[in-house]
Each structure stands twice: as structure tokens, then as C-alpha cells.
Write a protein that holds these residues in place. Structure first.
Motif, mmCIF file in Angstrom:
data_model
loop_
_atom_site.group_PDB
_atom_site.id
_atom_site.type_symbol
_atom_site.label_atom_id
_atom_site.label_comp_id
_atom_site.label_asym_id
_atom_site.label_seq_id
_atom_site.Cartn_x
_atom_site.Cartn_y
_atom_site.Cartn_z
ATOM 1 N N ILE A 1 0.840 -1.202 0.000
ATOM 2 C CA ILE A 1 0.000 0.000 0.000
ATOM 3 C C ILE A 1 0.879 1.258 0.000
ATOM 4 O O ILE A 1 0.652 2.196 -0.757
ATOM 5 C CB ILE A 1 -0.962 -0.020 1.208
ATOM 6 N N GLN A 2 1.925 1.211 0.823
ATOM 7 C CA GLN A 2 2.816 2.366 0.923
ATOM 8 C C GLN A 2 3.554 2.603 -0.404
ATOM 9 O O GLN A 2 3.588 3.718 -0.915
ATOM 10 C CB GLN A 2 3.819 2.098 2.034
ATOM 11 N N TRP A 3 4.099 1.557 -0.970
ATOM 12 C CA TRP A 3 4.862 1.696 -2.217
ATOM 13 C C TRP A 3 3.965 2.146 -3.363
ATOM 14 O O TRP A 3 4.379 2.919 -4.220
ATOM 15 C CB TRP A 3 5.527 0.376 -2.596
ATOM 16 N N SER A 4 2.736 1.609 -3.401
ATOM 17 C CA SER A 4 1.865 1.943 -4.526
ATOM 18 C C SER A 4 1.495 3.420 -4.498
ATOM 19 O O SER A 4 1.378 4.063 -5.536
ATOM 20 C CB SER A 4 0.617 1.078 -4.518
ATOM 21 N N GLN A 5 1.344 3.949 -3.282
ATOM 22 C CA GLN A 5 1.072 5.385 -3.148
ATOM 23 C C GLN A 5 2.218 6.179 -3.794
ATOM 24 O O GLN A 5 1.991 7.061 -4.617
ATOM 25 C CB GLN A 5 0.934 5.733 -1.650
ATOM 26 N N ASN A 6 3.452 5.820 -3.417
ATOM 27 C CA ASN A 6 4.623 6.517 -3.961
ATOM 28 C C ASN A 6 4.723 6.360 -5.475
ATOM 29 O O ASN A 6 4.954 7.327 -6.195
ATOM 30 C CB ASN A 6 5.912 5.959 -3.339
ATOM 31 N N LEU A 7 4.533 5.129 -5.944
ATOM 32 C CA LEU A 7 4.663 4.875 -7.380
ATOM 33 C C LEU A 7 3.613 5.628 -8.186
ATOM 34 O O LEU A 7 3.917 6.236 -9.210
ATOM 35 C CB LEU A 7 4.517 3.377 -7.657
ATOM 36 N N ALA A 8 2.360 5.589 -7.693
ATOM 37 C CA ALA A 8 1.278 6.259 -8.418
ATOM 38 C C ALA A 8 1.554 7.760 -8.484
ATOM 39 O O ALA A 8 1.367 8.390 -9.530
ATOM 40 C CB ALA A 8 -0.060 5.980 -7.742
ATOM 41 N N GLU A 9 2.033 8.325 -7.366
ATOM 42 C CA GLU A 9 2.352 9.755 -7.361
ATOM 43 C C GLU A 9 3.505 10.060 -8.314
ATOM 44 O O GLU A 9 3.487 11.059 -9.028
ATOM 45 C CB GLU A 9 2.691 10.223 -5.943
ATOM 46 N N ALA A 10 4.497 9.190 -8.303
ATOM 47 C CA ALA A 10 5.644 9.393 -9.202
ATOM 48 C C ALA A 10 5.191 9.367 -10.663
ATOM 49 O O ALA A 10 5.617 10.198 -11.466
ATOM 50 C CB ALA A 10 6.689 8.312 -8.956
ATOM 51 N N MET A 11 4.304 8.417 -10.980
ATOM 52 C CA MET A 11 3.830 8.327 -12.363
ATOM 53 C C MET A 11 3.034 9.572 -12.744
ATOM 54 O O MET A 11 3.191 10.110 -13.842
ATOM 55 C CB MET A 11 2.982 7.067 -12.552
ATOM 56 N N THR A 12 2.173 10.024 -11.824
ATOM 57 C CA THR A 12 1.371 11.214 -12.100
ATOM 58 C C THR A 12 2.275 12.436 -12.299
ATOM 59 O O THR A 12 2.066 13.231 -13.210
ATOM 60 C CB THR A 12 0.385 11.487 -10.944
ATOM 61 N N SER A 13 3.305 12.552 -11.458
ATOM 62 C CA SER A 13 4.182 13.718 -11.587
ATOM 63 C C SER A 13 5.056 13.639 -12.837
ATOM 64 O O SER A 13 5.624 14.634 -13.266
ATOM 65 C CB SER A 13 5.045 13.890 -10.334
ATOM 66 N N HIS A 14 5.142 12.459 -13.434
ATOM 67 C CA HIS A 14 5.853 12.345 -14.704
ATOM 68 C C HIS A 14 4.905 12.498 -15.886
ATOM 69 O O HIS A 14 5.256 12.173 -17.021
ATOM 70 C CB HIS A 14 6.587 11.013 -14.808
ATOM 71 N N GLY A 15 3.690 12.907 -15.604
ATOM 72 C CA GLY A 15 2.783 13.235 -16.696
ATOM 73 C C GLY A 15 1.797 12.140 -17.064
ATOM 74 O O GLY A 15 1.107 12.246 -18.073
ATOM 75 N N PHE A 16 1.720 11.067 -16.261
ATOM 76 C CA PHE A 16 0.747 10.010 -16.578
ATOM 77 C C PHE A 16 -0.640 10.451 -16.124
ATOM 78 O O PHE A 16 -0.829 10.816 -14.969
ATOM 79 C CB PHE A 16 1.133 8.710 -15.877
ATOM 80 N N VAL A 17 -1.606 10.460 -17.038
ATOM 81 C CA VAL A 17 -2.973 10.812 -16.675
ATOM 82 C C VAL A 17 -3.873 9.616 -16.976
ATOM 83 O O VAL A 17 -3.857 9.078 -18.074
ATOM 84 C CB VAL A 17 -3.467 12.044 -17.471
ATOM 85 N N GLU A 18 -4.622 9.176 -15.952
ATOM 86 C CA GLU A 18 -5.511 8.024 -16.131
ATOM 87 C C GLU A 18 -6.589 8.330 -17.159
ATOM 88 O O GLU A 18 -7.073 9.453 -17.244
ATOM 89 C CB GLU A 18 -6.196 7.706 -14.797
ATOM 90 N N ASP A 19 -6.971 7.312 -17.907
ATOM 91 C CA ASP A 19 -8.081 7.404 -18.862
ATOM 92 C C ASP A 19 -7.907 8.528 -19.881
ATOM 93 O O ASP A 19 -8.871 9.150 -20.301
ATOM 94 C CB ASP A 19 -9.426 7.584 -18.114
ATOM 95 N N GLN A 20 -6.685 8.837 -20.239
ATOM 96 C CA GLN A 20 -6.432 9.812 -21.301
ATOM 97 C C GLN A 20 -5.786 9.095 -22.481
ATOM 98 O O GLN A 20 -5.045 8.136 -22.284
ATOM 99 C CB GLN A 20 -5.454 10.885 -20.810
#
Lengths: 217, 184
Positions: free
Chosen positions: A164-183
Motif C-alpha cells: 500500500i505504501q509503495w503503490s502510493q509513492n509509485l502512483a504519485e511518481a507516475m502522475t508527476s511524470h505526466g501520466f494521466v488516467e483514462d487519457q
């Protein structure tokens, strides 16, 4: 061959030989897969592993069917070869395809939503860290004089906490690298299913049908 | 009804990987047990004794995530991982994963994805036992055994699944609830 189609083919054949009973077809599938693997520069160690480890369940099923089964020794041999057919069919896929290519083609050609493709990929690349984390969890428990086994709820509890902890970090990292869900996305590496892929897929699947139809022993 | 977010997908995959690593520890135990039972022709029992551990992730993920499809997704992912690490069952592992994931899912499906307690978990355990047993009847030739042997193997599988996927999973969920990681 396109990795997505290849996985589909391997699974379709594995499913089919589970419902049909042909010793000879099983052996043919093992031999063809074996030759294919050899041509793909497999290490000697991996090859020995592929032959050695399935021997236990295959032999186990064989003896059991031989002693207690109602269908005799022929069926026992079918089960024995079936296990090896599963393993070698699987190996033709895993030894020649990477999980990255699989994720990319599933997203681009099989309409898998990108969050699944990249989410799974992001997590999969943490594999070495996961091995390490299991060791850390066990060792830190040992320091408190507590041995954790596969039946200890605490082992799983701590593993889930880390997830749970790692996924939070990974998801945030992906979002900050420009990943947008359902786009919609454009792709740096484009993987297509070519006409040749379809020819192989339909051709090989067709051959297996013919073999299963004519060879009943 | 909630849908999967990116974070859910990553968490589910990580859980699948963690379980994959823990199952890896189980490999030698399975091999030893199979080898020990082979002379008596009872090797399939080794499979049934440990089955409960192998199917743990499905019922657990269903109860934790409460999103339709979690149980199926986690088991499918775990089996793909297993195939890539080089498990003993190769291509069949992925089909097996899909089947046991769908089995675990049924427990939550029949309660309309509304009941999240021991009841839906128990249903999930029962469905996963029945569905995987049917799979074994087809894939590994269980259908050719005598009724007595079949009943024995089924009971072993049910007890194993009940202990690991039922009782131990419930203990894990309780621990997570007590630490406020998941809601009650």
C-alpha cells in the motif's frame, strides 16, 4: 510473433490439450516447443530446470493414475506428457517475450486501459525490492525472537502494508511524470499485430486442430 | 460501485508479487511432499494440502479492495508472474490463475458485492474449492479416480482452503483493520 497473440495461442493450445486426450499430440507439442526453445538461445541451466522440476508433479500424477485411476496406463502417460506440454508451451512464450512487450501490445492492440498496462509494469519492476522486503520482514521479526512462516498472518500483513505504501509513492511518481488516467496516449514504441503474426497464429492453431482431429491415440 | 484507480492496480500487482515470492518459499515443500507421496500413488494429495495457500490472494484481495474484479485480477497477475519466474506448471498456471480468481470472485458476486465479512469470505472459500477441484478433474485427471479417493482429496482441499484462505485471511484483514489501513 506478437507477444499478445503468442500468449493467446499458447493458452488456447494448453486449454485444448486439457480437454482432449492424445498422447502423440502431447509429445509432438513438447518436441516442437523444445526445438523452438533451443533455437532461441536458452541457457543450459534454464533448460535443465525446465526438465527437472516438472518431473515431480508429472511422476506423481503418473503413479497415482497408474495405481488408482480407472483409465489405465495410457491415460497416465497422457497426464505425464500433459504436464511437460504445459511447461514447454509456457516456456516458448516466457523465454522469448518480455513482460514490457506484453504490456505494450496489450495496451496498444488489445484495448487494455493504459492504467493497467503501466500500473502492472511499474509494480513488476520492483520485483528485486520485493524479494528484499520479504527478507527484511522475516529478519526484523527474528530480531524480536519471532519466526515468520508461510502460515503466519503477520508476514502477509506486513507485505500488504508495504504494498500500500509503495503503490502510493509509485502512483504519485507516475502522475508527476505526466501520466494521466483514462487519457489518450501517443506511443514512443509502437507494437502492431502484422499480417504475418496472424498467418502464424491461424496456421499453428489450425495445425493443432488437424493433429488433434486425426491422432486419437 | 468503485472502479480501479492507477493506485489500486499497482497495489494489487504488488500484493500479487509478494504472494508470488512467498509461494516461492513453498516450492521446495511442495516438491518434497510430492516426492514423499509418489510411492504411495498419493502425490495429488500434496497439491490439495497446499492448495489453500496458493489461492489465498483471491479471497483476500476481494475482501480488501471491494471492487468487482479484484479477486480475478490479483490471481491472474500472480499466475502471469509465476509463469515468468518459471513455475512448475507453465502455460497452465495462467489458466489456473484465471479459474481460481473467478472462483474466489463468485463468493462476492453472489452476495451482490454488498456483504464484506466472514460470510462472503466463506462463500468465496467454498466456491474457490469447488471450482479448482473441477479444474483438477479436467486438467490433472482426477475424474478417473474412485469416488472414495475423490472425496478424500476434496475434503483435504476444503480444509486447507478454509484454514489458509478463510481463517488466516480473516486474521490478516483484522490486523489491517485494527491498524486503520482499511475500513471495517
Amino acid at each position: 510473433m506478437n507477444p499478445g497473440l503468442k500468449l493467446l495461442l499458447v493458452m488456447a493450445i494448453a486449454l485444448e490439450i486439457s480437454f482432449t486426450q492424445s498422447l502423440i499430440v502431447n509429445v509432438i507439442l513438447i518436441c516442437v516447443s523444445f526445438i523452438y526453445i533451443l533455437f532461441n538461445r536458452v541457457t543450459f541451466k534454464a533448460l535443465i530446470g525446465l526438465i527437472f522440476w516438472p518431473l515431480f508433479p508429472a511422476l506423481g500424477l503418473f503413479v497415482s493414475q497408474w495405481l488408482y485411476g480407472s483409465a489405465g496406463i495410457h491415460f497416465a502417460w497422457i497426464l505425464f506428457t500433459r504436464i511437460y506440454a504445459y511447461v514447454f508451451l509456457g516456456a516458448t512464450f516466457t523465454l522469448t517475450s518480455s513482460i514490457t512487450d506484453l504490456a505494450l501490445t496489450l495496451e496498444q492492440d488489445f484495448r487494455l486501459p493504459s492504467k493497467f498496462a503501466y500500473g502492472v509494469l511499474a509494480a513488476f519492476n520492483l520485483m528485486p525490492k520485493i524479494n528484499e522486503e520479504v527478507q527484511i520482514i522475516k529478519t526484523s521479526a527474528l530480531m524480536r525472537g519471532e519466526a515468520l512462516h508461510f502460515w503466519s498472518p503477520k508476514l502477509y500483513f506486513k507485505a500488504i502494508l508495504s504494498s500500500i505504501q509503495w503503490s502510493q509513492n509509485l502512483a504519485e511518481a507516475m502522475t508527476s511524470h505526466g501520466f494521466v488516467e483514462d487519457q489518450g496516449r501517443t506511443h514512443y514504441r509502437v507494437i502492431k499485430i502484422t499480417a504475418m503474426d496472424w498467418v502464424w497464429f491461424i496456421g499453428l492453431f489450425g495445425i493443432v486442430q488437424v493433429l488433434l482431429f486425426f491422432i486419437r491415440y | 460501485m468503485r472502479k480501479f484507480s492507477l493506485k489500486d492496480v499497482i497495489t494489487l500487482t504488488l500484493i500479487a508479487l509478494f504472494f508470488g515470492v512467498i509461494y516461492w518459499i513453498l516450492g521446495p515443500i511442495y516438491t518434497t511432499l510430492t516426492a514423499a507421496l509418489t510411492p504411495f500413488g498419493l502425490a495429488p494429495a500434496a497439491n490439495d494440502i497446499l492448495e489453500g495457500v496458493w489461492v489465498m490472494a483471491g479471497p483476500l484481495a476481494g475482501l480488501l479492495f471491494r471492487v468487482p474484479g479484484s479477486a480475478t485480477l490479483v490471481e491472474t497477475l500472480a499466475s502471469i508472474v509465476e509463469m515468468f519466474i518459471g513455475g512448475q506448471f507453465g502455460a497452465a498456471a495462467v489458466i489456473a490463475g484465471l479459474v481460481q480468481g473467478a472462483g474466489a470472485e463468485l463468493g462476492y458476486l453472489v452476495t451482490g458485492y454488498k456483504v464484506w465479512n466472514w460470510l462472503s469470505l466463506s462463500l468465496s472459500v467454498i466456491f474457490v474449492t469447488v471450482v479448482t477441484f473441477i479444474r483438477e478433474m479436467i486438467f490433472y485427471g482426477y475424474s478417473k479416480y474412485s469416488l472414495g479417493l475423490l472425496v478424500m482429496l476434496f475434503i483435504i482441499r476444503l480444509v486447507s482452503t478454509f484454514i489458509f484462505s478463510g481463517v488466516i485471511n480473516m486474521m490478516i484483514v483484522k490486523m489491517l483493520q485494527r491498524s486503520h489501513v482499511v475500513s471495517n
